[in-house]
Motif scaffolding. Structure first.
Motif, PDB file in Angstrom:
ATOM      1  N   SER A  43     -18.972 -10.579  -5.115  1.00 16.89           N
ATOM      2  CA  SER A  43     -20.316  -9.990  -5.034  1.00 16.89           C
ATOM      3  C   SER A  43     -20.535  -9.305  -3.692  1.00 16.89           C
ATOM      4  O   SER A  43     -21.414  -8.445  -3.570  1.00 16.89           O
ATOM      5  N   VAL A  44     -19.751  -9.687  -2.690  1.00 13.35           N
ATOM      6  CA  VAL A  44     -19.866  -9.086  -1.360  1.00 13.35           C
ATOM      7  C   VAL A  44     -18.798  -8.022  -1.145  1.00 13.35           C
ATOM      8  O   VAL A  44     -19.055  -6.955  -0.579  1.00 13.35           O
ATOM      9  N   ILE A  45     -17.584  -8.303  -1.628  1.00 17.65           N
ATOM     10  CA  ILE A  45     -16.441  -7.406  -1.446  1.00 17.65           C
ATOM     11  C   ILE A  45     -15.820  -7.163  -2.821  1.00 17.65           C
ATOM     12  O   ILE A  45     -14.804  -7.774  -3.179  1.00 17.65           O
ATOM     13  N   PRO A  46     -16.418  -6.318  -3.639  1.00 17.58           N
ATOM     14  CA  PRO A  46     -15.973  -6.171  -5.038  1.00 17.58           C
ATOM     15  C   PRO A  46     -14.569  -5.631  -5.181  1.00 17.58           C
ATOM     16  O   PRO A  46     -13.920  -5.868  -6.207  1.00 17.58           O
ATOM     17  N   GLU A  47     -14.077  -4.928  -4.178  1.00 18.13           N
ATOM     18  CA  GLU A  47     -12.728  -4.355  -4.283  1.00 18.13           C
ATOM     19  C   GLU A  47     -11.631  -5.405  -4.112  1.00 18.13           C
ATOM     20  O   GLU A  47     -10.456  -5.139  -4.395  1.00 18.13           O
ATOM     21  N   ALA A  48     -11.978  -6.587  -3.624  1.00 14.04           N
ATOM     22  CA  ALA A  48     -11.005  -7.661  -3.408  1.00 14.04           C
ATOM     23  C   ALA A  48     -11.064  -8.620  -4.588  1.00 14.04           C
ATOM     24  O   ALA A  48     -11.997  -9.414  -4.720  1.00 14.04           O
ATOM     25  N   HIS A  49     -10.072  -8.541  -5.459  1.00 11.81           N
ATOM     26  CA  HIS A  49     -10.066  -9.375  -6.655  1.00 11.81           C
ATOM     27  C   HIS A  49      -9.436 -10.742  -6.414  1.00 11.81           C
ATOM     28  O   HIS A  49      -9.545 -11.626  -7.258  1.00 11.81           O
ATOM     29  N   SER A  50      -8.755 -10.909  -5.287  1.00 10.30           N
ATOM     30  CA  SER A  50      -8.093 -12.171  -4.981  1.00 10.30           C
ATOM     31  C   SER A  50      -8.148 -12.405  -3.478  1.00 10.30           C
ATOM     32  O   SER A  50      -8.517 -11.515  -2.700  1.00 10.30           O
ATOM     33  N   THR A  51      -7.745 -13.600  -3.062  1.00  9.94           N
ATOM     34  CA  THR A  51      -7.743 -13.885  -1.624  1.00  9.94           C
ATOM     35  C   THR A  51      -6.740 -13.015  -0.882  1.00  9.94           C
ATOM     36  O   THR A  51      -6.992 -12.610   0.253  1.00  9.94           O
ATOM     37  N   VAL A  52      -5.610 -12.716  -1.500  1.00  4.81           N
ATOM     38  CA  VAL A  52      -4.645 -11.837  -0.826  1.00  4.81           C
ATOM     39  C   VAL A  52      -5.232 -10.437  -0.652  1.00  4.81           C
ATOM     40  O   VAL A  52      -5.002  -9.779   0.370  1.00  4.81           O
ATOM     41  N   ASP A  53      -6.029  -9.980  -1.610  1.00  2.00           N
ATOM     42  CA  ASP A  53      -6.695  -8.679  -1.466  1.00  2.00           C
ATOM     43  C   ASP A  53      -7.600  -8.651  -0.227  1.00  2.00           C
ATOM     44  O   ASP A  53      -7.760  -7.604   0.413  1.00  2.00           O
ATOM     45  N   LEU A  54      -8.208  -9.773   0.085  1.00  2.21           N
ATOM     46  CA  LEU A  54      -9.089  -9.828   1.259  1.00  2.21           C
ATOM     47  C   LEU A  54      -8.340  -9.517   2.547  1.00  2.21           C
ATOM     48  O   LEU A  54      -8.930  -9.045   3.529  1.00  2.21           O
ATOM     49  N   LEU A  55      -7.037  -9.780   2.567  1.00  5.54           N
ATOM     50  CA  LEU A  55      -6.250  -9.567   3.783  1.00  5.54           C
ATOM     51  C   LEU A  55      -6.073  -8.092   4.123  1.00  5.54           C
ATOM     52  O   LEU A  55      -5.763  -7.756   5.263  1.00  5.54           O
ATOM     53  N   ALA A  56      -6.275  -7.215   3.133  1.00  3.99           N
ATOM     54  CA  ALA A  56      -6.020  -5.787   3.350  1.00  3.99           C
ATOM     55  C   ALA A  56      -6.875  -5.214   4.469  1.00  3.99           C
ATOM     56  O   ALA A  56      -6.432  -4.310   5.195  1.00  3.99           O
ATOM     57  N   ASP A  57      -8.090  -5.698   4.620  1.00  8.36           N
ATOM     58  CA  ASP A  57      -8.964  -5.296   5.727  1.00  8.36           C
ATOM     59  C   ASP A  57      -9.601  -6.575   6.251  1.00  8.36           C
ATOM     60  O   ASP A  57     -10.819  -6.754   6.197  1.00  8.36           O
ATOM     61  N   TRP A  58      -8.782  -7.453   6.766  1.00  8.42           N
ATOM     62  CA  TRP A  58      -9.135  -8.845   7.008  1.00  8.42           C
ATOM     63  C   TRP A  58     -10.318  -9.012   7.950  1.00  8.42           C
ATOM     64  O   TRP A  58     -11.312  -9.652   7.609  1.00  8.42           O
ATOM     65  N   GLN A  59     -10.251  -8.436   9.125  1.00 10.66           N
ATOM     66  CA  GLN A  59     -11.319  -8.660  10.106  1.00 10.66           C
ATOM     67  C   GLN A  59     -12.647  -8.069   9.632  1.00 10.66           C
ATOM     68  O   GLN A  59     -13.710  -8.686   9.787  1.00 10.66           O
ATOM     69  N   THR A  60     -12.595  -6.894   9.033  1.00 10.63           N
ATOM     70  CA  THR A  60     -13.819  -6.294   8.502  1.00 10.63           C
ATOM     71  C   THR A  60     -14.403  -7.142   7.377  1.00 10.63           C
ATOM     72  O   THR A  60     -15.626  -7.363   7.304  1.00 10.63           O
ATOM     73  N   ASN A  61     -13.530  -7.635   6.499  1.00 12.32           N
ATOM     74  CA  ASN A  61     -14.002  -8.470   5.398  1.00 12.32           C
ATOM     75  C   ASN A  61     -14.601  -9.777   5.897  1.00 12.32           C
ATOM     76  O   ASN A  61     -15.617 -10.259   5.362  1.00 12.32           O
TER      77      ASN A  61
END
Length: 352
Positions: A43-61
């Motif tokens: 709901s906050v970062i819709p482009e990240a479908h998994s926890t590994v996806d969150l790493l793509a822009d880690w600090q910003t996320n």
């Protein structure tokens, strides 16, 4: 169970949270934990479908999630569940490769040298201790870490049962600090290593001691694949704690209790090779990918030292400062050998 095992001090501090992978209402999703409540990150970062996806822009996320945690009105509107009403899965999804450091705590090395008589033939236990300590010092100055690989299918969640295997016995515990790799790492300098760390988690590196040696191929020595990669042999989590919330990973306390009795109790100050050294060495050989896990080694106090291995019905509880608690119930083996081992038994029977 999960409510007790989830205690992570930092999730109760304003703006701080833990991350993980969870299942609820028939869905698996990445989430963050704050005040014992799980909130979906999509709901906050819709482009990240998994926890590994969150790493793509880690600090910003992380900044985006932290802003939501500070905004109580917005936080309340996110999909959320009480922590004790969701299933806690291994924090990184998909599960990556485990790069595991062995013999990397000074006192553990000494204990294993004594327990397995690894040293000069005829030496007393005290002589083995002294000689192992001297070898530690020399290896830390001039040697390399010892690292082997674990496979994703051996990983399970922090509250899942440990299934004793049908192949192998003397099943041992090894509670360890896990370092989650946040970005592609290859040929990293030690002084740059922490730039590649997304965060930290807990891993119990289970081992079948009887399967470690390969007596049929003497020159090969050890067989870590069969000894450490059976299903449920890597209880991992419960959470990924972002590195920004762990002020000093070199001074974390590691404790494992078996049926309430304290078996392992040490700090990461006793590491022979520290986290930057392990990342630099592992990345000098292999390419580490986002979501991969670097296990830093197990401190003293394993079953080999105590002369006590895991049995059905045992309960292990493992904690590391600020990272939460695992709770693992040990279950009996199925009692049915796999086809390969059955075929070997048949051959042995035919030869008699």
């Amino acid at each position: 169970m999960i409510g007790e095992s989830s205690q992570v001090v930092m999730t109760r501090q304003s703006g701080r949270f833990a991350l993980g992978t969870f299942a609820a209402e028939g869905e698996t999703f990445p989430g963050f934990v704050h005040d014992d409540t799980v909130y979906g990150t999509r709901s906050v970062i819709p482009e990240a479908h998994s926890t590994v996806d969150l790493l793509a822009d880690w600090q910003t996320n992380l900044d985006r999630l932290e802003a939501v945690v500070f905004d109580s009105e917005r936080l309340a509107k996110l999909p959320h569940w009480p922590l004790d009403q969701v299933r806690v899965l291994p924090p990184m999804d998909p599960v990556g490769t485990s790069f595991a450091a062995g013999v990397n705590y000074r006192e553990h090395i000494v204990q294993m040298s004594v327990a397995h008589k690894l040293g000069r033939p005829g030496a007393t236990d005290e002589e083995l201790r002294v000689e192992a300590a001297a070898e530690n010092d020399e290896r830390s100055r001039q040697g390399d870490p010892y690292i082997w690989t674990g496979i994703p299918s051996a990983v399970c969640g922090a509250y899942d049962d440990l299934l004793l295997p049908d192949v192998g016995d003397q099943i041992d515990w090894e509670l360890e600090l896990g370092v989650v790799i946040g970005s592609l790492a290859h040929r990293v300098k030690p002084e740059d290593a922490f730039e590649y760390v997304a965060g930290y988690t807990i891993v119990n590196d289970i081992t079948s001691r009887s399967l470690v040696p390969r007596t049929d191929i003497a020159k090969i020595g050890t067989d870590w694949f069969r000894a450490k990669n059976q299903p449920t042999f890597f209880p991992t989590g419960p959470f990924l704690i972002p590195a920004r919330f762990v002020s000093d990973p070199s001074s974390l306390r590691i404790q494992l209790r078996l049926n309430g009795d304290l078996m392992q109790d040490a700090t990461t100050e006793d590491l022979l090779f520290d986290i930057p050294s392990l990342i630099a060495y592992a990345s000098s050989i292999a390419i580490l990918r986002p979501g991969d896990l670097l296990l830093t080694g197990s401190p003293a106090g394993n079953g080999s030292h105590w002369g006590r291995f895991l049995r059905p019905g045992d309960v292990m509880e493992g904690t590391i400062t600020g990272l939460g608690t695992q709770r693992t119930v040990v279950r009996a083996p199925s009692g049915q050998l796999p086809p390969w081992q059955l075929s070997r038994e048949g051959l042995q029977a035919d030869s008699r």
